[in-house]
Design a protein around this motif. Structure first.
Motif: not given
Ligand SMILES: Cc1ncc(COP(=O)(O)O)c(C=O)c1O
Length: 375
Positions: A281-293
């Motif tokens: 989930v940490d990695q998932v969140f990192k990737s989502v955050s990067s997409n959102v940014q």
């Protein structure tokens, strides 16, 4: 790394995980296998199904850091779990419930339904203070029994600081309920850190599962205290002994599950969660955050108005925006017609990419949104 799990049609841009997510391939296959097994031998291996169900409870326990899988019930949806809480608590006339003024209807209507019991619902204007947590806390009075919020608001994407809210509720003796459907599966979620009493989330959004199967977390101390409103063979301590005349509710949160489980949903969600847990989930969140940014940067570059908070700590997977000079409903219709699967929320267009969403998809969707502006 997990791109092969998603076989979306090449002509669509799927940016709607905050509504209903597509399934990973392993979920598609799990459902196919389950269907095939049912057609061939029916429920011959029901004991295997029960093992999968127990594994699902453990996956959910891990995803939200519950103390035990006994605190997890599998219900139909978020609304059902909110109703179990609303009609399980012991209300007195004059009691108050605090929610925000941005809640999805599920986290408003159920509390409004308690009006005839003399329970007052306070809907806090989230813009009334420099911080949404301060606004919510300021609305707590000696009559407040419950604070119920979405961890992430469905329209704006605003993420609340649940640890601040949970600590304040604990200090003031207020019960804390969290609709976490826009968090679980996209962002780390810790029921112990945020001291939530109740948490609920359906599986069809960020958890990448089917509709109609939700997690309901009930803190251990609350399990015997919530009054039961639904009854059946499955919620008793010894569910398989049909001849037995005496019964008592299960000691675990299974007491909130009155009848036969949604075994098809169990197999599907089990497969989906195995993917998220494998990815981490940490990695998932990192990737989502990067997409959102990336999305926010692209939109700002083209002078698009961002409705969502832009501070990283205030968001999860939702970006809502308006294109100046274009009515959002027109833009929405146009985007959908061109294969951009998104939503019309909060007066704007809501894009919600997941961890596997590629930059190409984001660029294409933004490009199409900007073309509408030029027409
Ligand atoms: C914050 C929030 N809560 C609840 C739901 C859905 O509730 P249910 O699982 O009862 O369909 C949604 C769906 O959009 C949502 O965004």
């Amino acid at each position: 790394m997990f791109e092969h799990e998603f076989r979306l049609a090449a002509d669509i841009c799927y940016l709607n995980h905050a509504a209903v997510a597509p399934w990973p391939q392993r979920t598609v296959h799990a459902v196919q296998r389950f269907a095939e097994e049912n057609g061939r031998v029916g429920s011959q291996y029901y004991d295997h199904w029960l093992q999968t169900e127990q594994q699902l409870r453990e996956q959910l326990q891990q995803l939200i850091n519950a103390g035990s899988s006994d605190e997890i019930a599998l219900l139909k949806n978020t609304s059902e779990a909110l109703s179990v809480v609303a009609y399980g608590l012991d209300w007195c006339a004059g009691d108050e419930i605090v929610i925000s003024d941005q809640e999805f209807p599920s986290n408003r209507i159920v509390w409004e339904s308690l009006g005839p019991l003399g329970v007052r619902l306070v809907q806090v204007d989230m813009g009334s203070s420099s911080s949404p947590e301060q606004a919510l806390v300021a609305a707590i009075t000696p009559q407040t029994r419950l604070l119920s919020v979405s961890s992430v608001q469905y329209a704006s994407g605003l993420a609340l600081d649940l640890e601040v809210l949970g600590a304040e509720c604990r200090r003031r003796g207020v019960t804390f309920c969290v609709d976490a459907i826009q968090s679980i599966g996209v962002k780390p979620f810790d029921v112990q850190a945020c001291q939530a009493d109740f948490v609920m989330a359906d599986g069809h959004k960020w958890m990448l599962g089917p509709e109609g199967l939700a997690v309901f977390y009930c803190r251990r101390e609350w399990i015997p205290r919530l009054a039961l409103r639904q009854f059946g063979w499955h919620m008793v301590e010894v569910p398989g002994d049909y001849e037995r005349k005496d019964w008592q509710p299960a000691a675990s949160a299974r007491r909130f599950e009155c009848g036969s489980p949604n075994m098809l949903g169990v197999h599907a969600l089990h497969a989906s969660l195995s993917l998220l847990l494998e990815a981490g989930v940490d990695q998932v969140f990192k990737s989502v955050s990067s997409n959102v940014q990336y999305l926010i940067d692209l939109l700002i570059k083209h002078s698009v108005e961002i409705v969502s908070p832009i501070e990283p700590e205030r968001r999860a997977g939702i970006v809502t925006f308006r294109v100046p000079g274009v009515a959002s409903d027109t833009l929405f219709r146009d985007l959908r017609a061109q294969g951009v699967i998104c939503a019309l929320r909060g007066g704007g267009i809501r894009f919600s990419p997941h961890f596997y969403t590629s930059r190409t998809v984001l660029e294409r969707a933004v490009g199409l949104a900007l073309q509408v502006q030029e027409i």
